[in-house]
Design a protein around this motif. Structure first.
Motif, PDB file in Angstrom:
ATOM      1  N   GLU A  70      43.403  37.851  18.644  1.00  0.00           N
ATOM      2  CA  GLU A  70      44.625  38.141  19.402  1.00  0.00           C
ATOM      3  C   GLU A  70      44.900  37.086  20.469  1.00  0.00           C
ATOM      4  O   GLU A  70      46.043  36.808  20.806  1.00  0.00           O
ATOM      5  CB  GLU A  70      44.543  39.519  20.048  1.00  0.00           C
ATOM      6  CG  GLU A  70      44.544  40.689  19.063  1.00  0.00           C
ATOM      7  CD  GLU A  70      43.165  41.051  18.555  1.00  0.00           C
ATOM      8  OE1 GLU A  70      42.202  40.272  18.783  1.00  0.00           O
ATOM      9  OE2 GLU A  70      43.036  42.117  17.908  1.00  0.00           O
ATOM     10  N   LYS A  71      43.818  36.506  21.022  1.00  0.00           N
ATOM     11  CA  LYS A  71      44.002  35.471  22.044  1.00  0.00           C
ATOM     12  C   LYS A  71      44.719  34.265  21.425  1.00  0.00           C
ATOM     13  O   LYS A  71      45.689  33.753  21.979  1.00  0.00           O
ATOM     14  CB  LYS A  71      42.629  35.067  22.604  1.00  0.00           C
ATOM     15  CG  LYS A  71      42.686  33.990  23.675  1.00  0.00           C
ATOM     16  CD  LYS A  71      41.275  33.724  24.222  1.00  0.00           C
ATOM     17  CE  LYS A  71      41.274  32.762  25.392  1.00  0.00           C
ATOM     18  NZ  LYS A  71      41.656  31.403  25.014  1.00  0.00           N
ATOM     19  N   VAL A  72      44.254  33.885  20.236  1.00  0.00           N
ATOM     20  CA  VAL A  72      44.889  32.770  19.550  1.00  0.00           C
ATOM     21  C   VAL A  72      46.334  33.136  19.175  1.00  0.00           C
ATOM     22  O   VAL A  72      47.255  32.330  19.324  1.00  0.00           O
ATOM     23  CB  VAL A  72      44.073  32.361  18.303  1.00  0.00           C
ATOM     24  CG1 VAL A  72      44.775  31.253  17.539  1.00  0.00           C
ATOM     25  CG2 VAL A  72      42.667  31.929  18.706  1.00  0.00           C
ATOM     26  N   ALA A  73      46.519  34.362  18.699  1.00  0.00           N
ATOM     27  CA  ALA A  73      47.872  34.801  18.332  1.00  0.00           C
ATOM     28  C   ALA A  73      48.819  34.635  19.515  1.00  0.00           C
ATOM     29  O   ALA A  73      49.954  34.155  19.373  1.00  0.00           O
ATOM     30  CB  ALA A  73      47.847  36.258  17.875  1.00  0.00           C
ATOM     31  N   MET A  74      48.356  35.031  20.700  1.00  0.00           N
ATOM     32  CA  MET A  74      49.189  34.943  21.903  1.00  0.00           C
ATOM     33  C   MET A  74      49.452  33.481  22.271  1.00  0.00           C
ATOM     34  O   MET A  74      50.549  33.121  22.681  1.00  0.00           O
ATOM     35  CB  MET A  74      48.477  35.674  23.054  1.00  0.00           C
ATOM     36  CG  MET A  74      49.301  35.858  24.305  1.00  0.00           C
ATOM     37  SD  MET A  74      50.573  37.137  24.157  1.00  0.00           S
ATOM     38  CE  MET A  74      49.579  38.615  24.185  1.00  0.00           C
ATOM     39  N   GLU A  75      48.452  32.632  22.106  1.00  0.00           N
ATOM     40  CA  GLU A  75      48.616  31.217  22.468  1.00  0.00           C
ATOM     41  C   GLU A  75      49.561  30.495  21.505  1.00  0.00           C
ATOM     42  O   GLU A  75      50.403  29.701  21.935  1.00  0.00           O
ATOM     43  CB  GLU A  75      47.236  30.543  22.507  1.00  0.00           C
ATOM     44  CG  GLU A  75      46.432  31.014  23.720  1.00  0.00           C
ATOM     45  CD  GLU A  75      44.917  30.882  23.574  1.00  0.00           C
ATOM     46  OE1 GLU A  75      44.212  31.111  24.571  1.00  0.00           O
ATOM     47  OE2 GLU A  75      44.441  30.563  22.473  1.00  0.00           O
ATOM     48  N   VAL A  76      49.434  30.798  20.212  1.00  0.00           N
ATOM     49  CA  VAL A  76      50.351  30.218  19.225  1.00  0.00           C
ATOM     50  C   VAL A  76      51.778  30.663  19.559  1.00  0.00           C
ATOM     51  O   VAL A  76      52.724  29.867  19.557  1.00  0.00           O
ATOM     52  CB  VAL A  76      49.962  30.647  17.792  1.00  0.00           C
ATOM     53  CG1 VAL A  76      51.027  30.221  16.785  1.00  0.00           C
ATOM     54  CG2 VAL A  76      48.597  30.079  17.411  1.00  0.00           C
ATOM     55  N   ALA A  77      51.917  31.935  19.901  1.00  0.00           N
ATOM     56  CA  ALA A  77      53.235  32.480  20.231  1.00  0.00           C
ATOM     57  C   ALA A  77      53.806  31.797  21.473  1.00  0.00           C
ATOM     58  O   ALA A  77      55.001  31.501  21.547  1.00  0.00           O
ATOM     59  CB  ALA A  77      53.137  33.981  20.455  1.00  0.00           C
ATOM     60  N   LEU A  78      52.950  31.536  22.426  1.00  0.00           N
ATOM     61  CA  LEU A  78      53.413  30.931  23.671  1.00  0.00           C
ATOM     62  C   LEU A  78      53.922  29.513  23.400  1.00  0.00           C
ATOM     63  O   LEU A  78      54.992  29.118  23.879  1.00  0.00           O
ATOM     64  CB  LEU A  78      52.256  30.919  24.678  1.00  0.00           C
ATOM     65  CG  LEU A  78      52.599  30.640  26.138  1.00  0.00           C
ATOM     66  CD1 LEU A  78      53.716  31.545  26.632  1.00  0.00           C
ATOM     67  CD2 LEU A  78      51.350  30.832  27.010  1.00  0.00           C
ATOM     68  N   GLY A  79      53.173  28.764  22.587  1.00  0.00           N
ATOM     69  CA  GLY A  79      53.609  27.413  22.227  1.00  0.00           C
ATOM     70  C   GLY A  79      54.945  27.453  21.506  1.00  0.00           C
ATOM     71  O   GLY A  79      55.851  26.653  21.779  1.00  0.00           O
ATOM     72  N   SER A  80      55.085  28.395  20.599  1.00  0.00           N
ATOM     73  CA  SER A  80      56.314  28.525  19.821  1.00  0.00           C
ATOM     74  C   SER A  80      57.505  28.862  20.729  1.00  0.00           C
ATOM     75  O   SER A  80      58.599  28.313  20.581  1.00  0.00           O
ATOM     76  CB  SER A  80      56.091  29.590  18.760  1.00  0.00           C
ATOM     77  OG  SER A  80      57.294  30.123  18.311  1.00  0.00           O
TER      78      SER A  80
ATOM     79  N   VAL B 143      41.664  41.334  24.397  1.00  0.00           N
ATOM     80  CA  VAL B 143      41.230  40.012  23.921  1.00  0.00           C
ATOM     81  C   VAL B 143      42.236  38.948  24.363  1.00  0.00           C
ATOM     82  O   VAL B 143      41.865  37.840  24.738  1.00  0.00           O
ATOM     83  CB  VAL B 143      41.094  40.016  22.380  1.00  0.00           C
ATOM     84  CG1 VAL B 143      40.706  38.639  21.861  1.00  0.00           C
ATOM     85  CG2 VAL B 143      40.081  41.061  21.937  1.00  0.00           C
ATOM     86  N   ALA B 144      43.509  39.298  24.329  1.00  0.00           N
ATOM     87  CA  ALA B 144      44.575  38.324  24.605  1.00  0.00           C
ATOM     88  C   ALA B 144      44.993  38.317  26.069  1.00  0.00           C
ATOM     89  O   ALA B 144      45.974  37.654  26.424  1.00  0.00           O
ATOM     90  CB  ALA B 144      45.780  38.635  23.722  1.00  0.00           C
ATOM     91  N   ALA B 145      44.269  39.009  26.923  1.00  0.00           N
ATOM     92  CA  ALA B 145      44.738  39.189  28.304  1.00  0.00           C
ATOM     93  C   ALA B 145      44.943  37.854  29.033  1.00  0.00           C
ATOM     94  O   ALA B 145      45.897  37.701  29.795  1.00  0.00           O
ATOM     95  CB  ALA B 145      43.748  40.068  29.075  1.00  0.00           C
ATOM     96  N   ASP B 146      44.089  36.885  28.770  1.00  0.00           N
ATOM     97  CA  ASP B 146      44.185  35.622  29.499  1.00  0.00           C
ATOM     98  C   ASP B 146      45.518  34.903  29.220  1.00  0.00           C
ATOM     99  O   ASP B 146      46.301  34.659  30.143  1.00  0.00           O
ATOM    100  CB  ASP B 146      42.960  34.757  29.151  1.00  0.00           C
ATOM    101  CG  ASP B 146      42.548  33.855  30.299  1.00  0.00           C
ATOM    102  OD1 ASP B 146      43.253  33.840  31.334  1.00  0.00           O
ATOM    103  OD2 ASP B 146      41.529  33.146  30.162  1.00  0.00           O
TER     104      ASP B 146
END
Lengths: 194, 607
Positions: free
Chosen positions: B52-62, B80-83
């Protein structure tokens, strides 16, 4: 518009979720408001699975209150008596005469209710109990998975929907190659209720 | 067009119509079907992310590149994605960014119960809560507008009962896609969160909340439904439906923007009614914030903070609060004997069953059903993880001692060893979970010279959530070929010398490998590989018990296989459930060789 609160109970893999999806679509076609919610155990298979299906002019809560189920449709005996308290007094119970004993019963640690106990439990709410041989009829048709459509055939006798709407609803959810066999199962289900 | 859609399907369709271009997720009940449903539209990019952390980071870049983007995850997934979630709240967005968060009141399929509206409050971002599938479809479309208008990620919060219930959706829209070029204009103050820039962002976040609160005062989906003056209800999410059933005549304020709360609308509502009851699931989130505004309400002193609400629970609370007269409850049916429970089980032919049988036997925990034999001291401690294999904790396998969160098994095992327990420690983790968050703790084990044994149960799928692809399977969510990471290479690449791969359906192999690892004075990894039973295409040669050879010892029942049943003391195999040649575990453990193919294949016999 009458309201119909239906509770479908069974064991994962028996096809009761698909059955409740079909009923929902048939009711929507017939112009009703519909809400449906499934409660599943943690695992994909082998756990108990129940579906609440509410059909009326307008539906709010997707969950039915205890004691207000109009028709209880049980795919497996133990899973049906487990939810018997949800049936309204004088409601209808259609139960597939089939047992899938849980592991604890197989290991001799717990007791599976006898048919007399099943009848006694349901009998405390209603005398409209239909114990049907769904699994046996489905096996005789050569495909045990037609059980859910057989059960819909039984149920259809108590709902105000047209046969052609049932046909459309079933066709929406099953591959074409299985339609003929399943419509036979549906007909057998209808004949089971006299 | 009217259609019966689940909340998850409605969210996916709403996002598609709102012009979403990128959608990411890691599977987790009850959010999984959101990405599965939107992945059917081939004109957008969808991915199962590693976690989920990676999912959130990919989304943020997008989003930074300008695309409307969504992430979907379950409540513990946001842990997991809180950061990156909080980072996104600080930088804000470019393309609309919607985080669909699915809470699980009642803990249908989670390791805990938590109200994630608290996360949005922590991050100072808005929350939208749908009340059914129609509302999910509608809100998803405005969520992207709000995100872009206020330069903020938006949390769209559902619960299991919204995500998994089906209700009627009038599908009015179609996909609206802006003509736009994807580009990232450098803007250091907004996107580089050095302290000097973060200090500039924080006051903007506070201002954002004030503006959003005022926006909520006139937000069309915050709806006032006029009824009697004597009782007012403030509610959101699925709780609205129960409130409508239980209090059909009350004046109701249905809030869909539940953070920040609309101050003027609430004051107006409070002036309209004599008494206010807040009906919400889990924490007193609305209640606390409304009380902080100086508005007098009742709520959690009558309604539970735990589990799901329903009409019965809300009615009970209303009676306790003197809002409804007590009614005569329907008499409960008397059930003659206790009904047996039906806990979920590992499937027939599950590749985990044999591995757990061996573990349980090495730990001296196997006990015949109903046996009065006392428990032996376990020689092993088995730390566990999250997946179907968590079911190995149940009898008769009894082969899992801890389950906390994704990837925790390995770190916990290191900790037990370092604390100095005398038992050998084995960490058990699945393939998808290992790739999700098992690699960093395994690096810790290498670095800190731990001597634990790690068992990676590799069934080549994310089974528990319904068989999703992952980085080790070689396929994308849309079924196209993808990059494939090799678990052996990862483990060896970390510098671990003792790495063994064994066939999950060969118990001798599994036992020998595990015994060898446990005897070693070094870090050891055993990869137990076998396909998930649900993915095995065909059952060949189901097994049967030869009743003449069988002495009813009951050892076959210790696998906990649902296909092995009993007729009195006699074990029998349900041939329709048995996976046959794909498994054969019961056949391997039967001391009397009484389990055989039901209809032996005759080779070389002329007719």
């Amino acid at each position: 518009m009458k309201k119909f609160d239906l509770l479908l109970t069974g064991v994962g893999g028996q096809g009761n979720i698909l059955a409740s999806d079909i009923i929902g679509d048939v009711a929507l076609t017939a112009g009703y408001d519909v809400k449906k919610t499934d409660t599943l155990g943690m695992a994909q298979r082998g756990g108990s699975v129940i579906s609440h299906l509410r059909i009326a002019a307008q539906v709010f809560s997707p969950l039915i209150k205890e004691g207000e189920v109009d028709i209880l449709i049980g795919f497996e005996k133990l899973e049906t008596v487990r939810w018997a308290n949800y049936l309204k007094p004088g409601g209808i119970a259609i139960i597939n005469n089939y047992a899938i004993p849980p592991l604890s019963v197989n290991q001799g640690l717990e007791h599976y209710p006898t048919d007399a106990e099943v009848k006694n439990i349901i009998g405390q709410r209603t005398d409209k109990l239909y114990l049907v041989d769904g699994s046996q009829k489905a096996a005789e048709l050569g495909n045990a998975r037609t059980l859910n459509i057989f059960m819909l055939g039984c149920l259809s006798k108590f709902l105000p929907f047209e046969i052609k709407d049932w046909e459309v609803g079933i066709a929406l959810h099953l591959p074409e190659r299985l339609l003929k066999l399943n419509m036979t199962a549906f007909e057998l289900g209808r004949k089971e209720i006299r | 067009m009217k259609k019966l859609l689940s909340g998850n399907e409605a969210l996916a369709l709403g996002a598609y119509h709102a012009g979403v271009r990128v959608a990411t997720a890691y599977p987790g009940t009850p959010s999984t079907e959101i990405l599965e449903s939107i992945s059917q539209f081939k004109d957008i990019y969808t991915e199962w992310s590693t976690n989920e952390k990676v999912a959130m980071e990919v989304a943020l870049g997008s989003s930074y590149a300008g695309a409307r983007t969504m992430v979907s995850l379950k409540q513990v997934g946001l842990n997991v994605a809180a950061d990156p979630f909080l980072a996104a709240a600080t930088t804000g967005v470019k393309g609309g960014l919607v985080v669909i968060n699915a809470d699980d009141p009642g803990i249908h399929s989670s390791q805990g119960e938590q109200d994630n509206r608290r996360y949005a409050e922590l991050a100072k971002i808005p929350i939208l809560e749908p009340t059914d599938s129609q509302s999910a479809y509608d809100l998803m479309q405005v969520a992207f507008d709000i995100s872009e208008q206020f330069d903020t990620p938006v949390m769209l919060r559902t619960t299991t009962r919204i995500s998994h219930s089906k209700s009627v959706v009038d599908i009015t829209g179609q996909r609206q896609l802006r003509e736009q070029k994807m580009e990232f204009p450098r803007q250091m103050q907004k996107y580089v969160m050095l302290p000097v820039n973060a200090r500039v962002r924080h006051p903007l976040m506070e201002e954002r909340l004030v503006k959003l609160a005022a926006f909520g005062d006139t937000f069309a989906f915050n709806q006032l439904e006029k009824g009697e003056k004597k009782l007012g209800i403030i509610t959101s999410g699925i709780a609205y439906q129960y409130a409508k059933n239980v209090f059909p005549n009350a004046t109701i304020l249905k809030l869909c923007l539940t953070y920040p709360l609309p101050p003027e609308l609430l004051k107006k509502f409070a002036a309209m009614v004599d008494k206010i009851l807040v009906v919400e699931e889990l924490d007193p989130f609305l209640e606390d914030h409304i009380k902080a505004m100086g508005i007098n309400v009742i709520g959690k002193e009558f309604l539970p903070r735990l589990g799901e609400l329903n009409n019965d629970v809300v009615t009970g609370a209303a009676v306790k609060a003197d809002l409804l007269p007590a009614s005569q409850p329907l008499e409960k049916i008397s059930i003659p004997a206790k009904l047996p429970m039906r806990p979920p089980l590992l499937c027939p032919g599950c590749p985990h069953s044999g591995a757990f049988y061996v573990l349980s036997s090495l730990a001296q925990r196997l006990k015949l059903p109903g046996s009065k034999q006392t428990d032996k001291t376990s020689t092993l401690v088995i730390t566990g993880d999250i997946g179907c294999y968590t079911l190995g904790a149940y009898p008769p396998l009894n082969a899992m001692d801890t389950t906390a969160c994704m990837g925790a098994s390995i770190g916990q095992a290191i900790g037990m060893e370092k604390a100095g327990i005398s038992n050998k420690v084995v960490a058990v983790i699945g393939d998808s979970t290992f790739l999700h968050s098992g690699i960093t703790p395994l690096i810790d084990a290498v670095y800190n010279q731990s001597k634990i044994t790690v068992m990676i149960l590799d069934n080549s799928t994310t089974a528990m959530t319904g068989h999703q692809e992952h980085p080790g399977t070689g396929f994308t969510i849309q079924g196209d070929p993808a990059g494939k990471v090799n678990i052996e290479n990862i483990v060896k690449g970390l510098g671990i010398a003792d790495v063994k791969t064994v066939n999950a359906f060969n118990l001798k192999e599994v036992r020998a490998a595990l015994k060898d690892s446990l005897e070693r004075d070094e870090l050891s990894v055993v990869i137990v590989r076998g396909n998930c039973a649900v993915k095995v295409p065909k059952k060949v040669n189901p097994r049967a018990v030869d009743k003449e050879l069988c002495n009813q010892c009951g050892i076959c029942l210790l696998i906990g296989c649902p296909a092995i049943q009993t007729e009195g003391p006699q074990p029998v195999i349900d041939g329709t459930m048995c996976m046959g040649d794909a498994c054969t575990i019961c056949e391997q453990i039967c001391p009397r060789k009484a389990i055989k193919p039901a209809s032996p294949v005759k080779v070389g016999v002329n007719k």
